[in-house]
Design a protein around this motif. Structure first.
Motif, PDB file in Angstrom:
ATOM      1  N   THR A  50      -7.113  -9.156   4.221  1.00  0.00           N
ATOM      2  CA  THR A  50      -6.282  -7.969   3.996  1.00  0.00           C
ATOM      3  C   THR A  50      -6.954  -6.972   3.058  1.00  0.00           C
ATOM      4  O   THR A  50      -6.827  -5.755   3.237  1.00  0.00           O
ATOM      5  CB  THR A  50      -4.908  -8.368   3.430  1.00  0.00           C
TER       6      THR A  50
ATOM      7  N   ALA B  29      -3.080   7.147   2.822  1.00  0.00           N
ATOM      8  CA  ALA B  29      -4.037   6.043   2.711  1.00  0.00           C
ATOM      9  C   ALA B  29      -3.320   4.716   2.539  1.00  0.00           C
ATOM     10  O   ALA B  29      -3.668   3.712   3.176  1.00  0.00           O
ATOM     11  CB  ALA B  29      -4.991   6.291   1.547  1.00  0.00           C
TER      12      ALA B  29
ATOM     13  N   LYS C  96     -11.796  -0.886   4.456  1.00  0.00           N
ATOM     14  CA  LYS C  96     -12.172  -0.080   5.624  1.00  0.00           C
ATOM     15  C   LYS C  96     -11.526   1.308   5.552  1.00  0.00           C
ATOM     16  O   LYS C  96     -12.142   2.320   5.924  1.00  0.00           O
ATOM     17  CB  LYS C  96     -11.776  -0.791   6.908  1.00  0.00           C
ATOM     18  N   VAL C  97     -10.282   1.366   5.065  1.00  0.00           N
ATOM     19  CA  VAL C  97      -9.626   2.660   4.886  1.00  0.00           C
ATOM     20  C   VAL C  97     -10.351   3.471   3.811  1.00  0.00           C
ATOM     21  O   VAL C  97     -10.556   4.691   3.967  1.00  0.00           O
ATOM     22  CB  VAL C  97      -8.140   2.461   4.516  1.00  0.00           C
TER      23      VAL C  97
ATOM     24  N   GLY D  72       0.814  -1.214   0.000  1.00  0.00           N
ATOM     25  CA  GLY D  72       0.000   0.000   0.000  1.00  0.00           C
ATOM     26  C   GLY D  72       0.847   1.264   0.000  1.00  0.00           C
ATOM     27  O   GLY D  72       0.522   2.241  -0.686  1.00  0.00           O
TER      28      GLY D  72
ATOM     29  N   CYS E 194      -6.998  -2.773  -4.273  1.00  0.00           N
ATOM     30  CA  CYS E 194      -7.901  -3.872  -3.882  1.00  0.00           C
ATOM     31  C   CYS E 194      -8.227  -4.748  -5.078  1.00  0.00           C
ATOM     32  O   CYS E 194      -8.261  -5.990  -4.973  1.00  0.00           O
ATOM     33  CB  CYS E 194      -9.179  -3.303  -3.285  1.00  0.00           C
TER      34      CYS E 194
ATOM     35  N   LEU F  68      -2.621  -1.321   9.172  1.00  0.00           N
ATOM     36  CA  LEU F  68      -3.695  -2.194   9.621  1.00  0.00           C
ATOM     37  C   LEU F  68      -3.380  -3.661   9.323  1.00  0.00           C
ATOM     38  O   LEU F  68      -3.648  -4.550  10.141  1.00  0.00           O
ATOM     39  CB  LEU F  68      -5.009  -1.802   8.942  1.00  0.00           C
TER      40      LEU F  68
ATOM     41  N   LEU G 291      -9.410  -4.986   5.027  1.00  0.00           N
ATOM     42  CA  LEU G 291      -8.780  -3.919   5.819  1.00  0.00           C
ATOM     43  C   LEU G 291      -8.533  -2.682   4.963  1.00  0.00           C
ATOM     44  O   LEU G 291      -8.734  -1.547   5.410  1.00  0.00           O
ATOM     45  CB  LEU G 291      -7.461  -4.428   6.413  1.00  0.00           C
ATOM     46  N   ARG G 292      -8.107  -2.899   3.747  1.00  0.00           N
ATOM     47  CA  ARG G 292      -7.901  -1.753   2.857  1.00  0.00           C
ATOM     48  C   ARG G 292      -9.242  -1.088   2.533  1.00  0.00           C
ATOM     49  O   ARG G 292      -9.333   0.144   2.437  1.00  0.00           O
ATOM     50  CB  ARG G 292      -7.206  -2.203   1.576  1.00  0.00           C
TER      51      ARG G 292
ATOM     52  N   ILE H 112      -6.587   3.340  -3.383  1.00  0.00           N
ATOM     53  CA  ILE H 112      -6.710   2.027  -2.741  1.00  0.00           C
ATOM     54  C   ILE H 112      -7.670   1.103  -3.478  1.00  0.00           C
ATOM     55  O   ILE H 112      -7.464  -0.118  -3.496  1.00  0.00           O
ATOM     56  CB  ILE H 112      -7.135   2.175  -1.268  1.00  0.00           C
TER      57      ILE H 112
ATOM     58  N   SER I  57      -3.323   1.661   5.375  1.00  0.00           N
ATOM     59  CA  SER I  57      -3.807   0.308   5.094  1.00  0.00           C
ATOM     60  C   SER I  57      -2.729  -0.730   5.393  1.00  0.00           C
ATOM     61  O   SER I  57      -3.022  -1.816   5.901  1.00  0.00           O
ATOM     62  CB  SER I  57      -4.277   0.203   3.643  1.00  0.00           C
ATOM     63  N   ASP I  58      -1.473  -0.407   5.106  1.00  0.00           N
ATOM     64  CA  ASP I  58      -0.373  -1.322   5.447  1.00  0.00           C
ATOM     65  C   ASP I  58      -0.255  -1.496   6.953  1.00  0.00           C
ATOM     66  O   ASP I  58      -0.007  -2.599   7.452  1.00  0.00           O
ATOM     67  CB  ASP I  58       0.952  -0.788   4.892  1.00  0.00           C
TER      68      ASP I  58
END
Length: 322
Positions: A192, A173, A198-199, A20, A245, A180, A195-196, A241, A177-178
């Motif tokens: 994973t 950003a 969510k950011v 990320g 993803c 997290l 999690l990205r 991001i 994400s990294d």
């Protein structure tokens, strides 16, 4: 045209817990280029004539392209290094060489992208992110001139914060994400990609607040500059991001195809910021313009909701190998 190839290289060279951050550095080129291009082209044109306003950027781009062609390798193995351990849970374990993917381009596109509901969700959400992005970049200057009666030169200064804010948004950003992913590195139940996402959702909600602030802020220069800078910071996070993803829910063979597909859909969204948004402004006014952008943010969050716990392709493949 270069984005799919760059995405493929980044996923090959950097593990998930670092990807990320480096992806953010790569996409920050949008902001840096947007800032530097007028200076380079304008300076060359002023010094050597208008034609050099086009020659100079082209020469720089060609020189860098040759440098990259000579120095960059497809993956660490090609350069003589060991393959990276991409999935967080595989840290400390030796990489297992995989057979070369012999599928054709169109088969990869169909199997990896067109058949994946998650790629479609990311693509359609990308569409709306680009509706917002292009609407902001194309119409915010005109909004200040016509609605706020700001002189054109001064309005240009007030919207200049967009790219600077975007630079900060892209970098932060990816790094967030990294962070997290590293925090949940030992929890194999946490996706994973989720999690990205969510950011992305957090940045999109921040974008709603920033757009509302730009809409309602007083007609004061520095306040409007900060408002548009906050819009850029919140906007370029999702733009960066979501593409990452999309790259992480397909195999490495499908990364370029996924990025090409996402990019195609996103620029359809950018096209909708032209005539459709102009119709909104002319027919219903600037209030409806901002309500449209806020509604687009809501669509993005809704589309991404099913992916909040999504695992990456690397995680799925690693689980199957167990």
């Amino acid at each position: 045209m270069g984005a799919p190839a760059c995405a493929r290289i980044l996923t090959s060279w950097f593990p998930t817990k670092e990807r990320g951050t480096w992806w953010g550095f790569w996409t920050a080129s949008n902001n840096i280029g947007g800032f530097a291009a007028p200076l380079v082209a304008g300076g060359a044109a002023n010094a050597m004539g208008w034609r050099w306003g086009m020659y100079a950027p082209g020469i720089i781009a060609a020189a860098i392209a040759v440098l990259l062609l000579v120095t960059i390798k497809d993956d660490p193995e090609t350069a003589g290094y060991e393959a990276i351990d991409t999935a967080p849970k595989s840290e400390g374990k030796p990489s297992v060489p995989k057979a070369k993917d012999e599928r054709g381009v169109f088969k990869i596109l169909y199997e990896e992208c067109l058949k994946s509901p998650y790629v479609w969700l990311f693509a359609v959400s990308y569409f709306w992110v680009y509706v917002i992005r292009q609407s902001v970049t194309s119409w915010s200057l005109l909004y200040l001139i016509r609605e706020k009666a700001v002189p054109a030169a001064e309005a240009a200064v007030r919207v200049s914060g967009l790219e600077l804010g975007g630079l900060l948004g892209s970098l932060s950003a990816g790094a967030l994400s990294d962070a997290l992913i590293r925090k949940h590195a030992n929890d194999n139940s946490v996706g994973t990609v989720g999690l990205r996402v969510k950011v992305v959702v957090g940045f999109t909600l921040a974008l709603c607040a920033a757009l509302f602030g730009f809409w309602k802020c007083p007609n004061i220069g520095w306040v409007q500059w900060l408002s548009i800078a906050s819009v850029g910071a919140a906007l370029y996070g999702p733009q960066m991001i979501i593409g990452l993803c999309g790259a992480e829910v397909v195999s490495k063979s499908g990364v370029s195809s996924a990025q090409g597909f996402l990019g195609w859909v996103s620029y359809l969204g950018a096209a909708c910021a032209g005539v459709p948004i102009s119709w909104v402004v002319q027919t219903h006014g600037w209030d409806m313009y901002f309500l449209t952008l806020l509604g687009s943010c809501a669509v993005v969050v809704t589309l991404l909701a099913p992916t909040l716990n999504l695992k990456s392709r690397e995680q799925v493949d690693s689980a199957k190998e167990k």
